[in-house]
Write a protein that holds these residues in place. Sequence first.
Motif, PDB file in Angstrom:
ATOM      1  N   ARG A 190      43.040  42.693  38.109  1.00 58.62           N
ATOM      2  CA  ARG A 190      42.166  42.370  39.233  1.00 58.62           C
ATOM      3  C   ARG A 190      40.972  43.323  39.273  1.00 58.62           C
ATOM      4  NH1 ARG A 190      44.103  39.395  43.409  1.00 58.62           N
ATOM      5  NH2 ARG A 190      46.263  38.780  43.359  1.00 58.62           N
ATOM      6  N   LEU A 191      39.844  42.812  39.779  1.00 60.63           N
ATOM      7  CA  LEU A 191      38.644  43.631  39.931  1.00 60.63           C
ATOM      8  C   LEU A 191      38.947  44.865  40.767  1.00 60.63           C
ATOM      9  CD1 LEU A 191      35.637  44.251  39.716  1.00 60.63           C
ATOM     10  CD2 LEU A 191      35.253  42.672  41.610  1.00 60.63           C
ATOM     11  N   ALA A 192      39.670  44.717  41.868  1.00 60.71           N
ATOM     12  CA  ALA A 192      39.976  45.847  42.737  1.00 60.71           C
ATOM     13  C   ALA A 192      40.781  46.927  42.020  1.00 60.71           C
ATOM     14  CB  ALA A 192      40.720  45.379  43.983  1.00 60.71           C
ATOM     15  N   GLU A 193      41.540  46.543  41.006  1.00 59.65           N
ATOM     16  CA  GLU A 193      42.317  47.518  40.229  1.00 59.65           C
ATOM     17  C   GLU A 193      41.453  48.253  39.219  1.00 59.65           C
ATOM     18  OE1 GLU A 193      45.383  45.057  38.607  1.00 59.65           O
ATOM     19  OE2 GLU A 193      46.617  45.224  40.406  1.00 59.65           O
ATOM     20  N   ARG A 194      40.323  47.676  38.865  1.00 57.31           N
ATOM     21  CA  ARG A 194      39.443  48.299  37.865  1.00 57.31           C
ATOM     22  C   ARG A 194      38.452  49.271  38.492  1.00 57.31           C
ATOM     23  NH1 ARG A 194      38.575  42.815  36.325  1.00 57.31           N
ATOM     24  NH2 ARG A 194      36.370  43.093  36.770  1.00 57.31           N
ATOM     25  N   LEU A 195      38.189  49.133  39.780  1.00 54.43           N
ATOM     26  CA  LEU A 195      37.225  49.996  40.444  1.00 54.43           C
ATOM     27  C   LEU A 195      37.810  51.397  40.636  1.00 54.43           C
ATOM     28  CD1 LEU A 195      35.942  47.524  43.171  1.00 54.43           C
ATOM     29  CD2 LEU A 195      34.840  48.107  41.000  1.00 54.43           C
ATOM     30  N   THR A 196      36.988  52.407  40.445  1.00 60.88           N
ATOM     31  CA  THR A 196      37.440  53.788  40.580  1.00 60.88           C
ATOM     32  C   THR A 196      37.383  54.212  42.044  1.00 60.88           C
ATOM     33  OG1 THR A 196      36.580  54.294  38.385  1.00 60.88           O
ATOM     34  CG2 THR A 196      37.035  56.163  39.833  1.00 60.88           C
TER      35      THR A 196
END
Length: 195
Positions: free
Chosen positions: A17-23
Amino acid sequence: MTPDANQERNMSAGGVRLAERLTAFPSVRGGHALPGPQAVEAWVQAAWLMLAEGRAYIEDLEGGTEQPQMQQAAKLRLLEQFLDIDQRLAGRAPADDVHCLALALEYGMHEVVDASGPELVDVFGLDEEFGGDSCRVEEIYVLWERLLEAFPGELPDRLVAEGQRDMLRTLRVWARLARAAGLDIGFLAPFMKAA
């Protein structure tokens, strides 16, 4: 766009998921820090806003499954809250509430989460029709959990029974931290009154 198409867009080729890739909290993870007293004040304010306001918006999202319009309003307020926290952690004066959404979408965030405006649109599902009969929030939950895990300190849940005790203990820790930095914890009083 269908829910399946939205989910596909928010997933990478590896199924992440995008939210998992964001730092989460990239500056603190990278070693960037504000001067001592300013950092203490900013992080204590951020902690309060996360646990008092942030948790309340998350509860509204969780409890509003039958009220998508309420969920849509809550997710907008949560995004604006994150920008407020982002501004404080960057050492800037927080923007007025009426400007937070526009600033987040134009410039993204760099302290709470390293995300561009378009990435925030995706995570917060801002491309769906406002006032419609559904509201996407799954990515927000993923981002929220990541922020809680990455936060440099404890953020007790004051809405559960044992959370009240943990909250009092946390407030005492913050007061000691503020005194050690030469600050009066009274800077937190306006936030507590507003909660």
